[in-house]
Structure formats: C-alpha cells, structure tokens
Design a protein around this motif. Structure first.
Motif, PDB file in Angstrom:
ATOM      1  N   PRO A  15      84.890  29.240  66.652  1.00 27.73           N
ATOM      2  CA  PRO A  15      84.859  30.670  66.999  1.00 27.73           C
ATOM      3  C   PRO A  15      83.685  31.385  66.363  1.00 27.73           C
ATOM      4  O   PRO A  15      83.127  30.938  65.358  1.00 27.73           O
ATOM      5  CB  PRO A  15      86.192  31.180  66.437  1.00 27.73           C
ATOM      6  CG  PRO A  15      86.515  30.227  65.319  1.00 27.73           C
ATOM      7  CD  PRO A  15      86.027  28.897  65.779  1.00 27.73           C
ATOM      8  N   ASP A  16      83.319  32.496  66.954  1.00 29.94           N
ATOM      9  CA  ASP A  16      82.267  33.363  66.405  1.00 29.94           C
ATOM     10  C   ASP A  16      82.749  34.798  66.545  1.00 29.94           C
ATOM     11  O   ASP A  16      82.435  35.496  67.499  1.00 29.94           O
ATOM     12  CB  ASP A  16      80.955  33.148  67.155  1.00 29.94           C
ATOM     13  CG  ASP A  16      79.798  33.926  66.531  1.00 29.94           C
ATOM     14  OD1 ASP A  16      80.027  34.599  65.507  1.00 29.94           O
ATOM     15  OD2 ASP A  16      78.678  33.855  67.073  1.00 29.94           O
ATOM     16  N   THR A  17      83.548  35.230  65.557  1.00 33.84           N
ATOM     17  CA  THR A  17      84.163  36.561  65.622  1.00 33.84           C
ATOM     18  C   THR A  17      83.299  37.636  64.989  1.00 33.84           C
ATOM     19  O   THR A  17      83.607  38.823  65.102  1.00 33.84           O
ATOM     20  CB  THR A  17      85.522  36.547  64.910  1.00 33.84           C
ATOM     21  OG1 THR A  17      85.311  36.304  63.506  1.00 33.84           O
ATOM     22  CG2 THR A  17      86.427  35.460  65.482  1.00 33.84           C
ATOM     23  N   GLY A  18      82.248  37.224  64.278  1.00 30.71           N
ATOM     24  CA  GLY A  18      81.396  38.194  63.611  1.00 30.71           C
ATOM     25  C   GLY A  18      81.676  38.332  62.129  1.00 30.71           C
ATOM     26  O   GLY A  18      80.944  39.042  61.426  1.00 30.71           O
ATOM     27  N   SER A  19      82.724  37.671  61.642  1.00 29.75           N
ATOM     28  CA  SER A  19      83.008  37.710  60.206  1.00 29.75           C
ATOM     29  C   SER A  19      83.576  36.369  59.779  1.00 29.75           C
ATOM     30  O   SER A  19      84.185  35.652  60.581  1.00 29.75           O
ATOM     31  CB  SER A  19      84.011  38.820  59.870  1.00 29.75           C
ATOM     32  OG  SER A  19      85.312  38.477  60.314  1.00 29.75           O
ATOM     33  N   LEU A  20      83.383  36.036  58.511  1.00 30.13           N
ATOM     34  CA  LEU A  20      83.939  34.786  58.009  1.00 30.13           C
ATOM     35  C   LEU A  20      85.458  34.820  58.055  1.00 30.13           C
ATOM     36  O   LEU A  20      86.102  33.831  58.430  1.00 30.13           O
ATOM     37  CB  LEU A  20      83.468  34.544  56.570  1.00 30.13           C
ATOM     38  CG  LEU A  20      83.989  33.250  55.917  1.00 30.13           C
ATOM     39  CD1 LEU A  20      83.555  32.028  56.704  1.00 30.13           C
ATOM     40  CD2 LEU A  20      83.530  33.162  54.469  1.00 30.13           C
ATOM     41  N   GLY A  49      87.398  36.425  60.112  1.00 23.04           N
ATOM     42  CA  GLY A  49      87.848  36.243  61.495  1.00 23.04           C
ATOM     43  C   GLY A  49      87.689  34.813  61.966  1.00 23.04           C
ATOM     44  O   GLY A  49      88.566  34.269  62.654  1.00 23.04           O
ATOM     45  N   ASP A  50      86.566  34.186  61.596  1.00 19.23           N
ATOM     46  CA  ASP A  50      86.331  32.800  62.022  1.00 19.23           C
ATOM     47  C   ASP A  50      87.329  31.849  61.375  1.00 19.23           C
ATOM     48  O   ASP A  50      87.871  30.958  62.033  1.00 19.23           O
ATOM     49  CB  ASP A  50      84.906  32.375  61.669  1.00 19.23           C
ATOM     50  CG  ASP A  50      83.850  33.057  62.524  1.00 19.23           C
ATOM     51  OD1 ASP A  50      84.227  33.688  63.529  1.00 19.23           O
ATOM     52  OD2 ASP A  50      82.659  32.961  62.182  1.00 19.23           O
ATOM     53  N   LEU A  51      87.566  32.019  60.069  1.00 15.85           N
ATOM     54  CA  LEU A  51      88.515  31.141  59.381  1.00 15.85           C
ATOM     55  C   LEU A  51      89.931  31.337  59.917  1.00 15.85           C
ATOM     56  O   LEU A  51      90.682  30.373  60.091  1.00 15.85           O
ATOM     57  CB  LEU A  51      88.486  31.398  57.871  1.00 15.85           C
ATOM     58  CG  LEU A  51      87.203  30.998  57.135  1.00 15.85           C
ATOM     59  CD1 LEU A  51      87.314  31.364  55.659  1.00 15.85           C
ATOM     60  CD2 LEU A  51      86.910  29.509  57.300  1.00 15.85           C
ATOM     61  N   ARG A  52      90.282  32.585  60.198  1.00 14.06           N
ATOM     62  CA  ARG A  52      91.614  32.846  60.753  1.00 14.06           C
ATOM     63  C   ARG A  52      91.754  32.192  62.132  1.00 14.06           C
ATOM     64  O   ARG A  52      92.794  31.588  62.439  1.00 14.06           O
ATOM     65  CB  ARG A  52      91.875  34.344  60.858  1.00 14.06           C
ATOM     66  CG  ARG A  52      93.245  34.660  61.491  1.00 14.06           C
ATOM     67  CD  ARG A  52      93.559  36.138  61.506  1.00 14.06           C
ATOM     68  NE  ARG A  52      93.873  36.613  60.165  1.00 14.06           N
ATOM     69  CZ  ARG A  52      93.094  37.399  59.445  1.00 14.06           C
ATOM     70  NH1 ARG A  52      91.947  37.839  59.964  1.00 14.06           N
ATOM     71  NH2 ARG A  52      93.446  37.778  58.243  1.00 14.06           N
ATOM     72  N   ALA A  53      90.715  32.291  62.947  1.00 10.57           N
ATOM     73  CA  ALA A  53      90.773  31.681  64.275  1.00 10.57           C
ATOM     74  C   ALA A  53      90.912  30.162  64.167  1.00 10.57           C
ATOM     75  O   ALA A  53      91.674  29.547  64.928  1.00 10.57           O
ATOM     76  CB  ALA A  53      89.525  32.047  65.069  1.00 10.57           C
ATOM     77  N   LEU A  54      90.197  29.544  63.236  1.00  8.77           N
ATOM     78  CA  LEU A  54      90.304  28.100  63.051  1.00  8.77           C
ATOM     79  C   LEU A  54      91.714  27.721  62.609  1.00  8.77           C
ATOM     80  O   LEU A  54      92.297  26.753  63.116  1.00  8.77           O
ATOM     81  CB  LEU A  54      89.292  27.620  62.013  1.00  8.77           C
ATOM     82  CG  LEU A  54      87.821  27.620  62.438  1.00  8.77           C
ATOM     83  CD1 LEU A  54      86.931  27.283  61.243  1.00  8.77           C
ATOM     84  CD2 LEU A  54      87.583  26.627  63.570  1.00  8.77           C
ATOM     85  N   ALA A  55      92.265  28.463  61.660  1.00  6.84           N
ATOM     86  CA  ALA A  55      93.603  28.158  61.163  1.00  6.84           C
ATOM     87  C   ALA A  55      94.645  28.331  62.258  1.00  6.84           C
ATOM     88  O   ALA A  55      95.573  27.507  62.400  1.00  6.84           O
ATOM     89  CB  ALA A  55      93.940  29.047  59.969  1.00  6.84           C
TER      90      ALA A  55
END
Length: 211
Positions: free
Chosen positions: A87-92, A94-100
């Motif tokens: 993912p590329d949400t614009g914040s670390l 957001g990206d880590l949450r999307a991966l989890a």
C-alpha cells in the motif's frame, strides 16, 4: 505410491517448469494443489489427487515436478509471481496498518485461510516446502520494504531504519497468533501490531546503534 518409489526427476522437484502449454498446465496443477491442501492438508495430499483434479497425467507430474514436494514448492513459487504491491497511503502508520490488516483479513475466512495454513504446515514436514515458503516470504517482505524507504524520505521514520526488520515486525505478532498460539486475529489485533511497530520505529529501535 510412497516417496521411495516415486520416479526421480533430472532436476530438484519444483525447479523445472512445464513446456508447451506452460501457463495453462502450471495454473491447473497449482489450482489442484491448493484445492487439495485446503481440503486434506499436506499429509492427505497425493499426486493422484492432483492428477485427477488438474487433468494432467500423474506420469507427467512426476516427470516435471518430481512428486508431491515439487508440486507444493512450485505452487508457492507461482503464488509469488503475482503483481501484488504494498500500500501507499501517504504515511508510515497508514501503510503498516494496511499491511497488518491484509494479513488479518486473509485469515478471517476459514475457507480462504485453509490453503495458506496448509502451506505452513507442509513446511514443517517437507524440506522443499520449507525452502519454497522461505523464498516466498523473503520476496514478499522485500516488496514491502518500500513503505519504510518512503517513510525515511518523508521524515516519517529515522534515517537508517532497517526496512526489512520493520515489515517483519508488523506481521510477526499476527503470525504468532495464527500458527503458534492458535488464537484468532482481527482488526483490533492488527491495529495493536501497527501501533507497537510504529512506536518502536519512532523510538529508533530499528536503527543501528551509533558508536
């Protein structure tokens, strides 16, 4: 047919690719392996089952894949050839949450989770499956490292942050619950893993100590 009587291939099982109608044949075999793993697990999967459900003669399966271990290894290799991107949400955060959440969502449905769970089980019983599972996750985690690289460039993470360690850390608690303690995972658990990893990143836990 047991392992001692299987026809031996010229190369290691799962390292040779079918010729001719490669894509269709390989996809059919992969789908049969996934179906069999989901239904019966690795101990119950047989070359005969794969032959019946793929429409590929078992002699061909032995010749091209070398037997059950090669079939499972190649199914994992094929899974790693997809076009998935992190993912590329614009914040670390957001990206880590999307991966989890991708991990927790993938295992929320018992039917969908059956095959990947069986792959993990197979890795404890087959050296070839273990090698293939390791290679799959090395490649998948490597794709994810860009979320940390972007974060460092934005100033969202300290310079020198170990990207590989971060992307493993956010999923590690989820895999622990799924495969070791056999506890359920959900969105709340995914969020907890995200916040713990993010706090560690910002505290510099994933940067090399300076002398």
């Amino acid at each position: 047919m047991n392992e001692s009587t299987e026809q031996k291939p010229d190369a290691a099982p799962g390292t040779r690719r079918p010729g001719g109608r490669t894509a269709r044949t390989r996809a059919a075999v992969r789908d049969a392996v996934l179906t069999g793993l989901a239904a019966h697990g690795y101990p119950g999967l047989t070359v005969e089952y794969v032959a019946e459900h793929s429409g590929v003669h078992k002699t061909t399966l032995y010749r091209r894949w070398g037997g059950l271990e090669g079939l499972v290894a190649d199914a994992l290799a094929l899974a790693g050839e997809d076009s998935w991107s992190p993912p590329d949400t614009g914040s670390l955060e957001g990206d880590l949450r999307a991966l989890a959440h991708e991990v927790s969502d993938a295992f929320a449905d018992p039917g969908a989770a059956a095959a990947p769970t069986a792959f993990v089980g197979a890795a404890f019983q087959s050296p070839r499956a273990a090698e293939a599972l390791h290679a799959f996750y090395v490649e998948r985690f490597s794709r994810c490292e860009v979320v940390v690289t972007r974060a460092v460039e934005r100033g969202d993470a300290p310079a020198g942050t170990d990207a590989a360690a971060v992307v493993r850390a956010v999923s590690a608690p989820l895999f622990l619950r799924l495969f070791i303690t056999r506890e359920p995972v959900d969105g709340a658990v995914a969020d907890q893993a995200t916040q713990a990893t993010l706090a560690a990143v910002r505290a510099g836990a994933f940067t090399a100590p300076t002398e």
